[in-house]
Design an enzyme around this catalytic site. Sequence first.
Site, PDB file in Angstrom:
ATOM      1  N   LYS A 149      50.194 -17.395 -61.183  1.00 46.27           N
ATOM      2  CA  LYS A 149      50.496 -16.219 -60.358  1.00 46.27           C
ATOM      3  C   LYS A 149      49.293 -15.862 -59.478  1.00 46.27           C
ATOM      4  CE  LYS A 149      52.532 -12.412 -58.854  1.00 46.27           C
ATOM      5  NZ  LYS A 149      51.616 -11.400 -58.500  1.00 46.27           N
ATOM      6  N   HIS A 163      49.279 -18.244 -56.669  1.00 44.97           N
ATOM      7  CA  HIS A 163      50.396 -17.850 -55.793  1.00 44.97           C
ATOM      8  C   HIS A 163      49.922 -16.735 -54.853  1.00 44.97           C
ATOM      9  CE1 HIS A 163      53.365 -14.712 -54.952  1.00 44.97           C
ATOM     10  NE2 HIS A 163      54.271 -15.653 -54.844  1.00 44.97           N
ATOM     11  N   ASN A 164      49.216 -15.762 -55.402  1.00 45.39           N
ATOM     12  CA  ASN A 164      48.735 -14.653 -54.566  1.00 45.39           C
ATOM     13  C   ASN A 164      47.715 -15.135 -53.543  1.00 45.39           C
ATOM     14  OD1 ASN A 164      50.298 -13.157 -56.316  1.00 45.39           O
ATOM     15  ND2 ASN A 164      48.842 -11.484 -56.464  1.00 45.39           N
ATOM     16  N   SER A 173      56.349 -11.882 -59.361  1.00 40.60           N
ATOM     17  CA  SER A 173      56.142 -11.709 -57.916  1.00 40.60           C
ATOM     18  C   SER A 173      57.431 -11.280 -57.230  1.00 40.60           C
ATOM     19  CB  SER A 173      55.659 -13.004 -57.281  1.00 40.60           C
ATOM     20  OG  SER A 173      55.575 -12.818 -55.878  1.00 40.60           O
ATOM     21  N   GLU A 190      49.557 -16.638 -50.862  1.00 44.62           N
ATOM     22  CA  GLU A 190      50.170 -15.540 -50.096  1.00 44.62           C
ATOM     23  C   GLU A 190      49.152 -14.964 -49.089  1.00 44.62           C
ATOM     24  OE1 GLU A 190      52.132 -12.621 -52.716  1.00 44.62           O
ATOM     25  OE2 GLU A 190      51.105 -11.064 -51.576  1.00 44.62           O
TER      26      GLU A 190
END
Length: 472
Positions: free
Chosen positions: A182, A185-186, A128, A189
């Site tokens: 990940k 995480h996105n 990222s 986000e």
Amino acid sequence: MSQADFGLIGLAVMGQNLVLNVESRGFTVSVYNRTTATTDEFVAKHPGKNLIGTQSLEEFVGSLKRPRKIQIMVKAGGPVDAVIEQLIPLLDQDDIIIDGGNSLYTDTERRDAWLAGQGLRFIGAGVSGGEEGARKGPSIMPGGPASTWEVMKPIFESIAAKVDGEPCVIHIGPGGAGHYVKMIHNGIEYGDMQLICEAYNIFKHAGFTTEEMAAIFNEWNEGDLQSYLIQITGKALEQKDPEPGQPIVELIVDKAGQKGTGQWTLLNAAENAVVISTINAAVEARILSSQKAQRVAASQELHGPTVAISTAKAELVKKVHDALYASKIVSYAQGLDLIKTMGEKKSWGLDLGRIASIWRGGCIIRARFLNRITDAYRSNPALVNLMLDPFFKKVLSDTQQNWREVVALASLNGIPVPAFSASLGYYDSYRAERLPANLLQAQRDFFGAHTYERLDKPAGEFFHTDWPEVIE
Ligand code: NBP
């Protein structure tokens, strides 16, 4: 001659920047791209660097020291499989393939088993930080066998972002754990971005100028909300278009795109029965934004209140700040709950505190606030929900009046705040000793004899009522 320490396939934005990052740490990097003209241009653009441009996969593989360390940075999905298929016959036992793209974690698990069957080692690593992160230091979330991580550790630790001297990379766990984290995480986000956009939308409706809004975000970046996304929001609002001289943000069409990781997060949450209502609202907000033609037509048909916000500007800024801060805490609580649930289900042995710590630098959600999350899990690794940590509990208590007022004000003025209100709804539902699900159970038993438990009887004992017949 086999002289490169590291090889990378896929010279688009991320690949090119990662190569420059790895090379800048003293490694010789060999590169390959399907369209070979891109390789030539890239190598020619960086004379004097320890780069080896190759024209075929055979030449590429031959240029690497053994065990070969090959990172694939191509479009997620079929292209990753296509590259792996071409590589397999060219590689030797124990060579390592790293998929650094945004691959779906189940694809990573499949590739892990596939490559293990070929005697090859595989790491699925989420990367990222976009273009700048890739070049200067991303946050890296690698998953795979611990022994393979040990081989890759020196390179990954040297290229990752550093915060307080600590590299923003840890071995997340086996198999698809890295790509899974990940993905979440996105999703987080998405939540952060939507919450910021809702704050901006309230200010806009309250008559703030773009310059005033830029100043607010710049100031917020000095406090509790300090984060990369708040910082770039301030900068984006400051940016003027050179031609009409207007703020560029006000010239951009209000249709948001997405590449899929947010939707994957929603699907996974549904599969695991975990509530991620803030992230959900954020993904859905992008979907509704993309239906611009329908919205334009509906704006002539469906009416709402006339916007009339009389709150003094400084007071409104404080209230929206608190609504954003509280909603952000809820969004992280939900995302981490999902990671915890999946980690336990898959026996990945995830360490939530360390995961939050590698998000402090390099990645898009980097923020001061992540230190607090790391502290929360360090002091209580068994923390059931982030909202129950003493620090976050106090913030939620201190901010909630303003949070409620913002959601109420937005709703009375017809300003959509799906993520602010989803967060507040989660907070109020989670803290409710009694929810109206008793009535829901009665309805289920009424039409489907699904049975229910009773407050006045031991748990696990199920009852059914002979409900009256309904005459329609
Ligand atoms: P893209 O996702 O746009 O992929 C372009 C690259 O894939 C090019 O090198 C292209 O080669 C190659 N490629 C394709 Br498309 N099909 C191929 C095939 N069948 N065989 C071999 N190569 C193929 O690049 P990106 O934006 O740099 O992203 C790379 C990965 O990193 C993606 O998984 C992305 O989701 C992830 N990611 C991106 C960002 C970001 O900010 N962009 C951030 C974090 C992660 P060609 O030149 O011959 O067409």
